[in-house]
Design a protein around this motif. Sequence first.
Motif, mmCIF file in Angstrom:
data_model
loop_
_atom_site.group_PDB
_atom_site.id
_atom_site.type_symbol
_atom_site.label_atom_id
_atom_site.label_comp_id
_atom_site.label_asym_id
_atom_site.label_seq_id
_atom_site.Cartn_x
_atom_site.Cartn_y
_atom_site.Cartn_z
ATOM 1 N N SER A 50 4.295 -0.569 -3.448
ATOM 2 C CA SER A 50 3.645 0.527 -4.143
ATOM 3 C C SER A 50 4.622 1.692 -4.360
ATOM 4 C CB SER A 50 2.431 0.975 -3.327
ATOM 5 O OG SER A 50 1.960 2.198 -3.792
ATOM 6 N N LEU A 51 5.388 2.016 -3.310
ATOM 7 C CA LEU A 51 6.395 3.072 -3.439
ATOM 8 C C LEU A 51 7.454 2.677 -4.470
ATOM 9 C CD1 LEU A 51 7.059 4.183 0.241
ATOM 10 C CD2 LEU A 51 6.223 5.612 -1.623
ATOM 11 N N THR A 54 6.336 3.184 -8.012
ATOM 12 C CA THR A 54 6.385 4.594 -8.413
ATOM 13 C C THR A 54 7.813 5.034 -8.704
ATOM 14 O OG1 THR A 54 4.483 5.052 -7.020
ATOM 15 C CG2 THR A 54 5.788 6.941 -7.732
ATOM 16 N N THR A 187 7.645 12.435 -5.128
ATOM 17 C CA THR A 187 7.057 11.154 -4.760
ATOM 18 C C THR A 187 6.534 11.189 -3.328
ATOM 19 O OG1 THR A 187 8.601 10.070 -6.253
ATOM 20 C CG2 THR A 187 7.456 8.667 -4.676
ATOM 21 N N GLU A 190 3.471 13.563 -3.362
ATOM 22 C CA GLU A 190 2.317 13.126 -4.152
ATOM 23 C C GLU A 190 1.799 11.751 -3.731
ATOM 24 O OE1 GLU A 190 3.633 13.411 -8.187
ATOM 25 O OE2 GLU A 190 3.979 15.573 -7.989
ATOM 26 N N GLU A 191 2.685 10.853 -3.364
ATOM 27 C CA GLU A 191 2.244 9.501 -3.022
ATOM 28 C C GLU A 191 1.914 9.374 -1.541
ATOM 29 O OE1 GLU A 191 2.125 6.771 -5.373
ATOM 30 O OE2 GLU A 191 2.341 8.448 -6.776
ATOM 31 N N LEU A 192 2.818 9.896 -0.696
ATOM 32 C CA LEU A 192 2.643 9.721 0.747
ATOM 33 C C LEU A 192 1.952 10.910 1.406
ATOM 34 C CD1 LEU A 192 6.084 8.113 1.603
ATOM 35 C CD2 LEU A 192 3.876 6.986 1.542
ATOM 36 N N LYS A 286 -3.101 6.695 -2.757
ATOM 37 C CA LYS A 286 -2.171 6.242 -3.793
ATOM 38 C C LYS A 286 -1.302 5.061 -3.359
ATOM 39 C CE LYS A 286 -1.825 10.211 -6.776
ATOM 40 N NZ LYS A 286 -0.918 11.129 -7.488
ATOM 41 N N VAL A 287 -0.980 4.952 -2.085
ATOM 42 C CA VAL A 287 -0.147 3.835 -1.661
ATOM 43 C C VAL A 287 -0.931 2.754 -0.933
ATOM 44 C CG1 VAL A 287 2.003 5.137 -1.530
ATOM 45 C CG2 VAL A 287 0.521 5.002 0.473
ATOM 46 N N GLN A 291 -7.799 0.217 -1.543
ATOM 47 C CA GLN A 291 -8.261 1.611 -1.515
ATOM 48 C C GLN A 291 -9.693 1.705 -1.031
ATOM 49 O OE1 GLN A 291 -7.156 2.114 -5.676
ATOM 50 N NE2 GLN A 291 -5.819 3.805 -5.081
ATOM 51 N N ASN A 389 -8.835 10.988 -5.356
ATOM 52 C CA ASN A 389 -7.876 12.071 -5.621
ATOM 53 C C ASN A 389 -8.027 13.200 -4.625
ATOM 54 O OD1 ASN A 389 -6.473 10.982 -7.734
ATOM 55 N ND2 ASN A 389 -7.884 11.770 -9.292
ATOM 56 N N GLN A 392 -6.529 12.262 -1.332
ATOM 57 C CA GLN A 392 -5.077 12.367 -1.430
ATOM 58 C C GLN A 392 -4.642 13.828 -1.276
ATOM 59 O OE1 GLN A 392 -3.063 9.526 -2.244
ATOM 60 N NE2 GLN A 392 -1.218 10.743 -1.952
#
Length: 479
Positions: A50-51, A54, A187, A190-192, A286-287, A291, A389, A392
Motif C-alpha cells: 500500500s505504501l 502511494t 506520505t 497522510e498515509e501512516l 489508508k494503509v 478497512q 477519512n 485517518q
Amino acid sequence: MSKEVGITALKDKDFSEWYTQVVLKAKLADYAPVKGLMVLRPEGYSIWESLKATFDKKFANAGIRNGFLPVLIPESLLGKEKKHFEGFNPEVFWVTHSGTNKIGDRLALRPTSETLAYTMYSKWIQSWRDLPLKINFWNTALRAEIKATKPFLRTSEFLWQEGHTVHATSNEAQDEVLKILEIYKNTVEEELAIPVNIGRKSEKEKFVGAIYTDTIESVMPDGKALQMGTSHFLGQNFSKPFEVKFADKDNVEHYTWQTSWGVSWRLIGAMIMVHGDDQGLVLPPKVAPIQIVIVPIYKNDTEKKEIISKSEEIKHILEQKDIRVHIDVREEFSMGYKFNDWEMKGVPIRMELGPRDMKNNSIMLAKRYNAEKSNLNFEEIDIIPAILNDIQKMMLENAKTRADSMSRHISDYEEFKKEIENGGFFFAPWCESMDCEENIKKETGADIRVIPFNSEDESKKCMYCQKQSKIIPIFARGY
RNA sequence: GGGGUCGUAGUCUAGAAUGGUAGGAUGCUGCGUUCGGGACGCAGAGAUCGCGUGUUCAAAUCACGCCGAUCCCA
C-alpha cells in the motif's frame, strides 16, 4: 477462554515486549532462521504494498521511473568513494566464493547502491539532453547488525526504495532533495498518520559520502527518536570518481550533481509503535489491507442465509466506493473471538450484523482507534468513506498531540541530563561544534536527530559550552 | 563496544539444586452441541527437550563450544 492468543504485554509497562508481540501475533512478520533477518508475512507485506503504491504514484508525478539493480557489488566499485566505503565497510556482507572457487574481486551484498547505480549512469549520460535522470529502485539492502536487532526497526536486511537522480546544476539537485523530502513527509503524515519533524542532519550524522542529508524524524511513544526517511545531496562527490559527466549546450564537459534518498519498512515499525494499543495493532484506514470487516451474527440457517446475503450486499455497495471489505464467515469461531482477532490485527472499522440489526434496519459499527460503537442505518452507508477519512484525520491529530507533549525546549544542560532519562524530543541551542555534539552523546546517549528548517535563533547560548548558538536542533535518544 | 537473562509440541510453560517413564494449558484435527465480546463436551494427533562435543551404565537436567532470542548500559 484464553488471553494467550492475544497481546499479553502492556504498551505502557513493557514497550519492547509489547512491540514484538504485536509484530508476531498480528502476523506481520516472523523471525528468519538467520540472525537479524526477518520474514514479512502477507499481513505485513500488504501494508508495504500500500505504501509502495502511494510512493510510486507520487514518484511518477515527479518524473521518476522505477528500475532494477543487482544485489552484488564488486569491492573495486564499492571502494571508489573513500569515505562512503569506510562508512559502510564494517557492516557489509561479502560473497567470497562461487561454488568452491574463490572470487578475486570479492562481492558485497549491497548495503546501498550509489556505487553500482553511478557506474551505470556514467554509461548512460553523455549529453545535457540525458538530464535530469531520475530512477527509483525497490529492493532490499543488507547491513550486518550484530546486536540489538528488532523487527522492522533494525534488521540485517531490509525492504526499501532508493532513488538516485542526476542533474545538470547544483540548484536543481538540491531542489530535488527537498521535493523528495516533502513527498516523504506528506506520505508519512497522510498515509501512516505519523507527524514528522523535517530538517537537516548534523555533519556527524549525515550519510557517508553526502554533502548534506535532509531527514524526517518522529518521536515514538517510548520517547526514542526514529529516522523515518532521508534525502541526500551528494554534490559531485560521486559524479567525480564515477565520471558521471555530460556535455552542455556549449559543448563543455561538466560533472553532474546528484541526489539519493530512501525510506524503508521501518515506517511500518513506526506505525505499529505510534498507533498500536494493548489490544494490538491499529491501522490507519489508508494503509489498512482490510478497512472494514463485517462479522455476521446468527443462530440458525434461516438467519444465516438472510444475514450473509445482507452482508454481501453491504460489501458490494462499499466496494463500489473503493473500500476494502472482508466478511468473516468462519464457522469455527464465536463472534467474541472474531472481535478480538480483528482488533489485534488493527482493522479500522468492524461492522456487526445480526438479527437485531436486521430488525432495526441498521448495522453496529465499531471504530478500532477509539473503541467507539454506534448504530448506522442501512440508508446511511454512504457516509462510510467520510467516517474512514475522519478516523485517518483523528489518528494523525492524536499522534500530533502526543508528539507535542513529548517535545520541549530546553537550554540548561543539567536539566537536560535529567529529563533525557524520560525520553522525548528536546529543542536545545547548539554552537555547531562537533566536540559538543560528541560530548553530549557520550554523557547522555542523546544525539542530534534533526536540525529543523528555519530553526535559526541567535538569542541563545549553546546548551553544552555556553558559546553563541545560531540554531536549535532536536536532541533525542534514537533507535 | 561492555554486561545480564533465556532457548522443552504452533504458542506459553512445569520438570533441572539431588542425572533414570518429558507433565499441563492453549492452539491444531474429527464429531456433536453452541453463537450480540476470547463457548462447551468427547475423541485424537503433535517434542530426537536450539545444535554439537564431552562426562556417565544412563543427560532436558552436569561441563564446554556454537547458533538464536531478549534486556540494560556506553
